[in-house]
Scaffold this motif. Structure first.
Motif, PDB file in Angstrom:
ATOM      1  N   HIS A 147      33.098  27.096  32.987  1.00  0.00           N
ATOM      2  CA  HIS A 147      32.488  27.179  31.658  1.00  0.00           C
ATOM      3  C   HIS A 147      31.863  28.553  31.427  1.00  0.00           C
ATOM      4  O   HIS A 147      31.933  29.110  30.329  1.00  0.00           O
ATOM      5  N   VAL A 148      31.254  29.107  32.479  1.00  0.00           N
ATOM      6  CA  VAL A 148      30.625  30.426  32.352  1.00  0.00           C
ATOM      7  C   VAL A 148      31.685  31.524  32.282  1.00  0.00           C
ATOM      8  O   VAL A 148      31.680  32.358  31.373  1.00  0.00           O
ATOM      9  N   PHE A 149      32.622  31.521  33.230  1.00  0.00           N
ATOM     10  CA  PHE A 149      33.578  32.619  33.340  1.00  0.00           C
ATOM     11  C   PHE A 149      34.674  32.571  32.276  1.00  0.00           C
ATOM     12  O   PHE A 149      35.297  33.598  31.979  1.00  0.00           O
ATOM     13  N   ALA A 150      34.946  31.404  31.710  1.00  0.00           N
ATOM     14  CA  ALA A 150      35.909  31.311  30.603  1.00  0.00           C
ATOM     15  C   ALA A 150      35.213  31.493  29.255  1.00  0.00           C
ATOM     16  O   ALA A 150      35.820  31.278  28.211  1.00  0.00           O
ATOM     17  N   ARG A 151      33.957  31.863  29.287  1.00  0.00           N
ATOM     18  CA  ARG A 151      33.169  32.166  28.100  1.00  0.00           C
ATOM     19  C   ARG A 151      33.059  30.977  27.152  1.00  0.00           C
ATOM     20  O   ARG A 151      33.239  31.080  25.960  1.00  0.00           O
ATOM     21  N   HIS A 152      32.714  29.834  27.740  1.00  0.00           N
ATOM     22  CA  HIS A 152      32.428  28.655  26.928  1.00  0.00           C
ATOM     23  C   HIS A 152      30.967  28.634  26.488  1.00  0.00           C
ATOM     24  O   HIS A 152      30.593  27.799  25.665  1.00  0.00           O
ATOM     25  N   VAL A 153      30.162  29.490  27.093  1.00  0.00           N
ATOM     26  CA  VAL A 153      28.741  29.561  26.757  1.00  0.00           C
ATOM     27  C   VAL A 153      28.390  31.004  26.425  1.00  0.00           C
ATOM     28  O   VAL A 153      29.071  31.950  26.848  1.00  0.00           O
ATOM     29  N   ASP A 154      27.327  31.196  25.657  1.00  0.00           N
ATOM     30  CA  ASP A 154      26.890  32.541  25.296  1.00  0.00           C
ATOM     31  C   ASP A 154      26.433  33.303  26.539  1.00  0.00           C
ATOM     32  O   ASP A 154      25.860  32.725  27.458  1.00  0.00           O
ATOM     33  N   HIS A 155      26.678  34.617  26.534  1.00  0.00           N
ATOM     34  CA  HIS A 155      26.163  35.501  27.568  1.00  0.00           C
ATOM     35  C   HIS A 155      25.073  36.342  26.926  1.00  0.00           C
ATOM     36  O   HIS A 155      25.350  37.185  26.067  1.00  0.00           O
ATOM     37  N   ARG A 156      23.846  36.128  27.349  1.00  0.00           N
ATOM     38  CA  ARG A 156      22.704  36.798  26.728  1.00  0.00           C
ATOM     39  C   ARG A 156      22.175  37.911  27.638  1.00  0.00           C
ATOM     40  O   ARG A 156      22.100  37.750  28.848  1.00  0.00           O
ATOM     41  N   THR A 157      21.828  39.016  27.035  1.00  0.00           N
ATOM     42  CA  THR A 157      21.131  40.091  27.723  1.00  0.00           C
ATOM     43  C   THR A 157      19.825  40.323  26.985  1.00  0.00           C
ATOM     44  O   THR A 157      19.501  39.637  26.015  1.00  0.00           O
ATOM     45  N   ALA A 158      19.084  41.325  27.442  1.00  0.00           N
ATOM     46  CA  ALA A 158      17.785  41.581  26.815  1.00  0.00           C
ATOM     47  C   ALA A 158      17.935  41.988  25.352  1.00  0.00           C
ATOM     48  O   ALA A 158      17.064  41.709  24.527  1.00  0.00           O
ATOM     49  N   ASN A 159      19.037  42.634  25.018  1.00  0.00           N
ATOM     50  CA  ASN A 159      19.166  43.204  23.680  1.00  0.00           C
ATOM     51  C   ASN A 159      20.310  42.640  22.847  1.00  0.00           C
ATOM     52  O   ASN A 159      20.454  43.008  21.684  1.00  0.00           O
ATOM     53  N   SER A 160      21.157  41.800  23.434  1.00  0.00           N
ATOM     54  CA  SER A 160      22.324  41.353  22.671  1.00  0.00           C
ATOM     55  C   SER A 160      22.800  40.001  23.177  1.00  0.00           C
ATOM     56  O   SER A 160      22.375  39.519  24.222  1.00  0.00           O
ATOM     57  N   VAL A 161      23.697  39.403  22.408  1.00  0.00           N
ATOM     58  CA  VAL A 161      24.319  38.137  22.781  1.00  0.00           C
ATOM     59  C   VAL A 161      25.825  38.295  22.637  1.00  0.00           C
ATOM     60  O   VAL A 161      26.319  38.719  21.588  1.00  0.00           O
ATOM     61  N   ARG A 162      26.555  37.970  23.717  1.00  0.00           N
ATOM     62  CA  ARG A 162      28.016  37.945  23.641  1.00  0.00           C
ATOM     63  C   ARG A 162      28.406  36.501  23.353  1.00  0.00           C
ATOM     64  O   ARG A 162      28.205  35.624  24.198  1.00  0.00           O
ATOM     65  N   PRO A 163      28.917  36.216  22.150  1.00  0.00           N
ATOM     66  CA  PRO A 163      29.140  34.817  21.766  1.00  0.00           C
ATOM     67  C   PRO A 163      30.226  34.155  22.599  1.00  0.00           C
ATOM     68  O   PRO A 163      31.134  34.802  23.121  1.00  0.00           O
ATOM     69  N   ALA A 164      30.108  32.843  22.705  1.00  0.00           N
ATOM     70  CA  ALA A 164      31.116  32.054  23.405  1.00  0.00           C
ATOM     71  C   ALA A 164      32.423  32.074  22.622  1.00  0.00           C
ATOM     72  O   ALA A 164      32.465  32.357  21.429  1.00  0.00           O
ATOM     73  N   ARG A 165      33.543  31.763  23.333  1.00  0.00           N
ATOM     74  CA  ARG A 165      34.822  31.653  22.656  1.00  0.00           C
ATOM     75  C   ARG A 165      34.792  30.436  21.732  1.00  0.00           C
ATOM     76  O   ARG A 165      34.239  29.396  22.084  1.00  0.00           O
ATOM     77  N   PRO A 166      35.397  30.537  20.563  1.00  0.00           N
ATOM     78  CA  PRO A 166      35.330  29.439  19.578  1.00  0.00           C
ATOM     79  C   PRO A 166      36.297  28.305  19.909  1.00  0.00           C
ATOM     80  O   PRO A 166      37.411  28.238  19.391  1.00  0.00           O
ATOM     81  N   LEU A 167      35.878  27.404  20.798  1.00  0.00           N
ATOM     82  CA  LEU A 167      36.690  26.251  21.179  1.00  0.00           C
ATOM     83  C   LEU A 167      35.903  24.976  20.919  1.00  0.00           C
ATOM     84  O   LEU A 167      34.674  24.964  21.023  1.00  0.00           O
TER      85      LEU A 167
END
Length: 315
Positions: free
Chosen positions: A203-223
């Motif tokens: 779920h993490v590595f296939a980008r099913h969940v958001d990846h958050r850093t201090a300054n930005s959010v990499r959105p999850a894949r739209p599934l």
């Protein structure tokens, strides 16, 4: 038995990875049967080619479905005392942070017989130990993931919880934001906990969940949820098969298959990239197998046998 790409500098080609079609497009072009049949064929192929990471094994399958055992020209000569036949067709694999390289199927070589135990270093020898499971999960913080166990009801084996805001991993050589926690039921046996860890890491590595850093959010894949669960189950199913682990993941997958053999929308590229990321946490499939069985990291000067051709590409 350590990691060795086994490739001579002169074996690369001028073709860049960016010039290759994505795995999803290649799969669509080469599809021969139902999607469920293609997945079963992929599992059999990835199990047969453990010397490659999942991404490159899938890439070889799409180029040559009948391949049985592949290695670079230099590995065939050095470790198996075989030579590549004149005019043999090379198969393209991708090299991390580098150009593409070439491997050849055993059918395109001649020489000494390949030992019958050539695949044994990649298979789990004995049951998964508690020490092995602990040793593997202790590797997760370097990927920004924490692990813990707690009692769940019978309907829940595990989940991924976000860490928001992210914490910073202390004592690391480089700062790593801790962004997710994989939580697994403590009531499961070590094998079931391990396969659940694979599922949640997918779920993490296939980008099913958001990846958050201090300054930005990499959105999850739209599934949708069904596709996310299907992809994660396929990842767990593939890695378990490559390790030689009996897993109920295959039974769970049958519930996703329709009467015509169709399955929920999924990305082959996301699935095999996630599987590769999980295997390379331990340094490759052979090292992962040893770690899970013994609880000890692989020593580069121990063991004999074919080496894993290369680490796989993450996504």
């Amino acid at each position: 038995m350590g990691i060795d790409d086994g490739l001579d500098p002169g074996e690369g080609t001028a073709l860049s990875p960016q010039e290759l079609l994505g795995l999803d497009e290649l799969l669509e072009q080469s599809q021969r049967g139902s999607e469920a049949d293609d997945l079963r064929e992929l599992r059999a192929f990835l199990t047969r080619l453990p010397m490659l990471g999942p991404y490159n094994a899938a890439l070889v399958q799409l180029q040559r479905p009948g391949a049985h055992y592949v290695a670079s020209r230099s590995v065939w000569a050095r470790e198996f005392h075989r030579h590549v036949l004149p005019g043999a067709r090379p198969l393209i694999i991708l090299r991390p942070f580098g150009p593409v390289d070439l491997v050849y199927d055993i059918a395109d070589t001649d020489g000494s017989p390949v030992p019958g135990n050539a695949l044994e270093p990649f298979r789990l020898d004995g049951p998964i130990t508690e020490d092995g499971l602990t040793a593997f999960t202790s590797l997760l913080p370097k990927e920004g993931i924490l692990y813990r166990e707690q009692e769940f009801g019978s309907q829940l084996a595990g989940c991924v919880e976000p860490i928001d805001p992210p914490l910073m991993r202390l004592g690391a050589r480089r700062p790593v934001p801790l962004q997710h926690t994989v939580v697994v039921s403590s009531l499961l046996d070590p094998t079931a906990r391990l396969v659940t860890v694979f599922h949640e890491l997918a779920h993490v590595f296939a980008r099913h969940v958001d990846h958050r850093t201090a300054n930005s959010v990499r959105p999850a894949r739209p599934l949708d949820r069904r596709s996310r669960e299907f992809e994660a189950e396929v990842v767990a199913w593939l890695i378990a098969a490559r390790l030689g682990i009996e897993s109920p993941a295959g039974e769970y997958l049958t519930g996703y298959v329709q009467a015509d053999g169709s399955v929920p929308p999924f990305s082959l590229q996301a699935v095999v990239s996630a599987a590769g990321r999980i295997e390379t946490l331990a340094g490759g499939l052979a090292q992962l197998s040893r770690l899970l069985g013994t609880g000890r990291p692989h020593a580069a000067d121990e063991g004999e046998g074919p080496r894993q051709e290369m680490l796989d590409l993450g996504q």
